[in-house]
Design a protein around this motif. Structure first.
Motif, PDB file in Angstrom:
ATOM      1  N   ALA A   1     -55.302  21.503  51.084  1.00  0.00           N
ATOM      2  CA  ALA A   1     -56.731  21.193  51.122  1.00  0.00           C
ATOM      3  C   ALA A   1     -57.337  21.896  52.336  1.00  0.00           C
ATOM      4  CB  ALA A   1     -56.952  19.679  51.221  1.00  0.00           C
ATOM      5  N   ALA A   2     -58.651  21.764  52.468  1.00  0.00           N
ATOM      6  CA  ALA A   2     -59.322  22.294  53.653  1.00  0.00           C
ATOM      7  C   ALA A   2     -58.865  21.524  54.885  1.00  0.00           C
ATOM      8  CB  ALA A   2     -60.832  22.183  53.484  1.00  0.00           C
TER       9      ALA A   2
ATOM     10  N   VAL B   1     -63.645  30.011  57.539  1.00  0.00           N
ATOM     11  CA  VAL B   1     -64.150  28.728  58.021  1.00  0.00           C
ATOM     12  C   VAL B   1     -65.443  28.408  57.285  1.00  0.00           C
ATOM     13  CG1 VAL B   1     -65.077  27.467  59.999  1.00  0.00           C
ATOM     14  CG2 VAL B   1     -63.072  28.935  60.283  1.00  0.00           C
ATOM     15  N   HIS B   2     -65.489  27.236  56.661  1.00  0.00           N
ATOM     16  CA  HIS B   2     -66.672  26.787  55.917  1.00  0.00           C
ATOM     17  C   HIS B   2     -67.380  25.713  56.724  1.00  0.00           C
ATOM     18  CE1 HIS B   2     -69.312  25.492  52.730  1.00  0.00           C
ATOM     19  NE2 HIS B   2     -68.790  24.270  52.757  1.00  0.00           N
ATOM     20  N   ARG B   3     -68.672  25.895  56.936  1.00  0.00           N
ATOM     21  CA  ARG B   3     -69.465  24.943  57.704  1.00  0.00           C
ATOM     22  C   ARG B   3     -70.384  24.175  56.784  1.00  0.00           C
ATOM     23  NH1 ARG B   3     -73.380  26.382  62.911  1.00  0.00           N
ATOM     24  NH2 ARG B   3     -73.253  24.323  63.887  1.00  0.00           N
ATOM     25  N   THR B   4     -70.394  22.851  56.928  1.00  0.00           N
ATOM     26  CA  THR B   4     -71.195  22.019  56.045  1.00  0.00           C
ATOM     27  C   THR B   4     -71.659  20.781  56.812  1.00  0.00           C
ATOM     28  OG1 THR B   4     -71.227  20.929  53.880  1.00  0.00           O
ATOM     29  CG2 THR B   4     -69.186  20.750  55.159  1.00  0.00           C
ATOM     30  N   TYR B   5     -72.208  19.818  56.081  1.00  0.00           N
ATOM     31  CA  TYR B   5     -72.668  18.568  56.671  1.00  0.00           C
ATOM     32  C   TYR B   5     -71.960  17.405  55.997  1.00  0.00           C
ATOM     33  CZ  TYR B   5     -76.442  21.381  58.641  1.00  0.00           C
ATOM     34  OH  TYR B   5     -77.152  22.328  59.320  1.00  0.00           O
ATOM     35  N   ARG B   6     -71.697  16.370  56.761  1.00  0.00           N
ATOM     36  CA  ARG B   6     -71.129  15.150  56.186  1.00  0.00           C
ATOM     37  C   ARG B   6     -71.667  13.951  56.951  1.00  0.00           C
ATOM     38  NH1 ARG B   6     -64.723  15.119  57.456  1.00  0.00           N
ATOM     39  NH2 ARG B   6     -64.952  12.862  57.357  1.00  0.00           N
ATOM     40  N   LYS B   7     -71.747  12.821  56.252  1.00  0.00           N
ATOM     41  CA  LYS B   7     -72.265  11.615  56.883  1.00  0.00           C
ATOM     42  C   LYS B   7     -71.181  10.964  57.739  1.00  0.00           C
ATOM     43  CE  LYS B   7     -75.812  10.355  53.513  1.00  0.00           C
ATOM     44  NZ  LYS B   7     -76.276   9.328  52.568  1.00  0.00           N
ATOM     45  N   GLY B   8     -71.605  10.401  58.830  1.00  0.00           N
ATOM     46  CA  GLY B   8     -70.680   9.688  59.704  1.00  0.00           C
ATOM     47  C   GLY B   8     -71.361   8.509  60.346  1.00  0.00           C
ATOM     48  N   MET B   9     -70.576   7.653  60.964  1.00  0.00           N
ATOM     49  CA  MET B   9     -71.126   6.453  61.597  1.00  0.00           C
ATOM     50  C   MET B   9     -71.707   6.794  62.965  1.00  0.00           C
ATOM     51  SD  MET B   9     -67.413   4.832  62.342  1.00  0.00           S
ATOM     52  CE  MET B   9     -66.198   5.725  63.321  1.00  0.00           C
TER      53      MET B   9
ATOM     54  N   GLN C   1     -75.350   8.919  60.386  1.00  0.00           N
ATOM     55  CA  GLN C   1     -75.957  10.117  60.944  1.00  0.00           C
ATOM     56  C   GLN C   1     -75.224  11.329  60.370  1.00  0.00           C
ATOM     57  OE1 GLN C   1     -75.584  10.085  65.162  1.00  0.00           O
ATOM     58  NE2 GLN C   1     -73.354   9.920  65.176  1.00  0.00           N
ATOM     59  N   LEU C   2     -75.892  12.469  60.373  1.00  0.00           N
ATOM     60  CA  LEU C   2     -75.307  13.685  59.828  1.00  0.00           C
ATOM     61  C   LEU C   2     -74.470  14.403  60.881  1.00  0.00           C
ATOM     62  CD1 LEU C   2     -78.108  15.299  57.636  1.00  0.00           C
ATOM     63  CD2 LEU C   2     -75.962  14.303  56.858  1.00  0.00           C
ATOM     64  N   HIS C   3     -73.275  14.816  60.488  1.00  0.00           N
ATOM     65  CA  HIS C   3     -72.424  15.653  61.317  1.00  0.00           C
ATOM     66  C   HIS C   3     -72.409  17.071  60.754  1.00  0.00           C
ATOM     67  CE1 HIS C   3     -70.559  12.425  63.673  1.00  0.00           C
ATOM     68  NE2 HIS C   3     -70.491  11.733  62.553  1.00  0.00           N
ATOM     69  N   THR C   4     -72.423  18.062  61.633  1.00  0.00           N
ATOM     70  CA  THR C   4     -72.093  19.426  61.229  1.00  0.00           C
ATOM     71  C   THR C   4     -70.578  19.556  61.342  1.00  0.00           C
ATOM     72  OG1 THR C   4     -74.184  20.279  62.071  1.00  0.00           O
ATOM     73  CG2 THR C   4     -72.435  21.875  61.686  1.00  0.00           C
ATOM     74  N   TRP C   5     -69.944  19.925  60.246  1.00  0.00           N
ATOM     75  CA  TRP C   5     -68.477  19.890  60.188  1.00  0.00           C
ATOM     76  C   TRP C   5     -67.949  21.229  59.679  1.00  0.00           C
ATOM     77  CZ3 TRP C   5     -66.301  14.871  61.098  1.00  0.00           C
ATOM     78  CH2 TRP C   5     -64.909  14.844  61.144  1.00  0.00           C
ATOM     79  N   GLU C   6     -66.901  21.734  60.347  1.00  0.00           N
ATOM     80  CA  GLU C   6     -66.266  22.976  59.921  1.00  0.00           C
ATOM     81  C   GLU C   6     -64.896  22.698  59.308  1.00  0.00           C
ATOM     82  OE1 GLU C   6     -68.220  26.194  63.069  1.00  0.00           O
ATOM     83  OE2 GLU C   6     -66.091  25.680  63.198  1.00  0.00           O
ATOM     84  N   TYR C   7     -64.615  23.406  58.217  1.00  0.00           N
ATOM     85  CA  TYR C   7     -63.323  23.313  57.545  1.00  0.00           C
ATOM     86  C   TYR C   7     -62.666  24.693  57.527  1.00  0.00           C
ATOM     87  CZ  TYR C   7     -64.758  18.719  55.798  1.00  0.00           C
ATOM     88  OH  TYR C   7     -65.159  17.415  55.699  1.00  0.00           O
ATOM     89  N   PHE C   8     -61.417  24.735  57.921  1.00  0.00           N
ATOM     90  CA  PHE C   8     -60.630  25.955  57.870  1.00  0.00           C
ATOM     91  C   PHE C   8     -59.876  25.979  56.546  1.00  0.00           C
ATOM     92  CE2 PHE C   8     -56.404  27.896  59.258  1.00  0.00           C
ATOM     93  CZ  PHE C   8     -56.794  29.180  58.967  1.00  0.00           C
ATOM     94  N   ILE C   9     -60.095  27.032  55.774  1.00  0.00           N
ATOM     95  CA  ILE C   9     -59.479  27.148  54.447  1.00  0.00           C
ATOM     96  C   ILE C   9     -58.594  28.396  54.433  1.00  0.00           C
ATOM     97  CG2 ILE C   9     -59.905  27.327  51.961  1.00  0.00           C
ATOM     98  CD1 ILE C   9     -62.697  26.137  52.512  1.00  0.00           C
ATOM     99  N   ALA C  10     -57.349  28.236  54.035  1.00  0.00           N
ATOM    100  CA  ALA C  10     -56.417  29.365  54.012  1.00  0.00           C
ATOM    101  C   ALA C  10     -55.481  29.227  52.815  1.00  0.00           C
ATOM    102  CB  ALA C  10     -55.609  29.421  55.304  1.00  0.00           C
ATOM    103  N   GLU C  11     -55.198  30.347  52.170  1.00  0.00           N
ATOM    104  CA  GLU C  11     -54.257  30.336  51.057  1.00  0.00           C
ATOM    105  C   GLU C  11     -52.840  30.021  51.525  1.00  0.00           C
ATOM    106  OE1 GLU C  11     -54.363  33.447  48.061  1.00  0.00           O
ATOM    107  OE2 GLU C  11     -56.267  34.138  48.880  1.00  0.00           O
ATOM    108  N   GLU C  12     -52.488  30.585  52.688  1.00  0.00           N
ATOM    109  CA  GLU C  12     -51.124  30.427  53.180  1.00  0.00           C
ATOM    110  C   GLU C  12     -51.100  30.653  54.683  1.00  0.00           C
ATOM    111  OE1 GLU C  12     -47.514  31.649  50.645  1.00  0.00           O
ATOM    112  OE2 GLU C  12     -47.619  33.220  52.162  1.00  0.00           O
ATOM    113  N   LEU C  13     -50.210  29.962  55.364  1.00  0.00           N
ATOM    114  CA  LEU C  13     -50.061  30.097  56.808  1.00  0.00           C
ATOM    115  C   LEU C  13     -48.629  30.503  57.138  1.00  0.00           C
ATOM    116  CD1 LEU C  13     -51.793  26.744  57.830  1.00  0.00           C
ATOM    117  CD2 LEU C  13     -52.830  29.010  57.991  1.00  0.00           C
TER     118      LEU C  13
END
Length: 274
Positions: free
Chosen positions: A12-13, A87-95, A116-128
């Motif tokens: 997963a991310a 790296v994918h940047r998005t928003y997610r809700k948080g406390m 409240q809204l968080h700006t959140w980054e996810y690292f996505i890779a096929e293989e490490l």
């Protein structure tokens, strides 16, 4: 020097949080930090001998640390060249408050959630590909048994070890080469090399306790004993994700294909750079 290469499959991310950072903007490293890989492999080792994975809560005053023994130096894991990563940047809700738990209840009743809204980054890779290096081959055979095991990796994400290489013998050479891992900035600055094509990050290494020597290769790896560290020490590192220009001339441990900076190994061992 002996090296093992780990082929790791993320499921997963992932998020490997950059610290220090803000509460509202959660940024990620585009690779697995050495300490994170160390904790990941330690937990897989415990699973391989049918021990339960320990829980370490952040809000404890002095939570135990579970990492590989200092004799096995985890160097981090990195996206495989030629396979997609980003790296994918998005928003997610948080406390808004850490003790707020109404958002996870099945029935909210009259207790309204305070998000409240968080700006959140996810690292996505096929293989490490990750690396563990040791001055001795003793005990490295245990890592072969980690193939097929997986668990949580980082703040967000899960991964499975697909393959563990055979023992790779490394020789020390001073050559111009693209590093296979991160490089401490002190090494680059003192090499008189024009730094080009790298990103710079703040990272942390373990502050190892003195005079703690395991009595066997299994101790502190295939048991439930916490790791003897005093805490963490910050350092600055360069990451050549997309090398351009002439590669840096440094002291490496290498087999001709893998190039691991000697300064990184010394840094993670706790030795002062000279």
């Amino acid at each position: 020097m002996y090296c093992l290469k780990f082929t790791i499959q993320p499921t997963a991310a992932m998020t490997f949080r950059i610290l220090p950072g803000s509460i509202l903007n959660i940024a990620t490293y585009p690779f697995v930090p050495p300490t994170t890989l160390s904790g990941f492999l330690r937990r897989l080792g415990m699973m391989s001998v049918e021990l339960e994975i320990p829980e370490t809560r952040v809000n404890n005053e002095n939570p135990p640390i579970y990492a590989l023994p200092a004799s096995y130096i985890a160097l981090g894991a990195y996206p495989v060249s030629g396979k997609w990563s980003g790296v994918h940047r998005t928003y997610r809700k948080g406390m808004r408050e850490f003790n707020h738990d109404s958002f996870s209840r099945l029935y909210l009743d009259e207790d309204k959630a305070n998000f409240q809204l968080h700006t959140w980054e996810y690292f996505i890779a096929e293989e490490l590909v990750g690396y563990v290096i040791s001055e001795s081959k003793a005990g490295l055979e245990y890592f072969q048994k980690l193939e097929g095991y997986g668990c949580k990796l980082g703040k967000e994400g899960y991964a499975v070890v697909k393959e563990v290489s055979g023992l790779i013998e490394m020789e020390r050479q001073t050559i111009a080469a693209n590093p296979s891992t991160i490089v401490p900035m002190e090494d680059l600055l003192q090499s008189n090399h024009f730094i080009k094509g790298c990103d710079i990050y703040n990272l942390y290494r373990y502050d190892w306790s003195e005079n703690i020597q395991p009595v066997s290769e299994r101790e502190g790896f295939l048991d439930q004993n916490p790791t003897h560290v005093n805490g963490f020490v910050p350092f600055v590192t360069a990451y050549f994700a997309h090398p351009i220009g002439d590669p840096p001339t440094l002291d490496y441990y290498t087999n001709g294909k893998i190039h691991i900076p000697v300064s990184l190994i010394n840094m993670l061992k706790g030795e002062v750079y000279v």
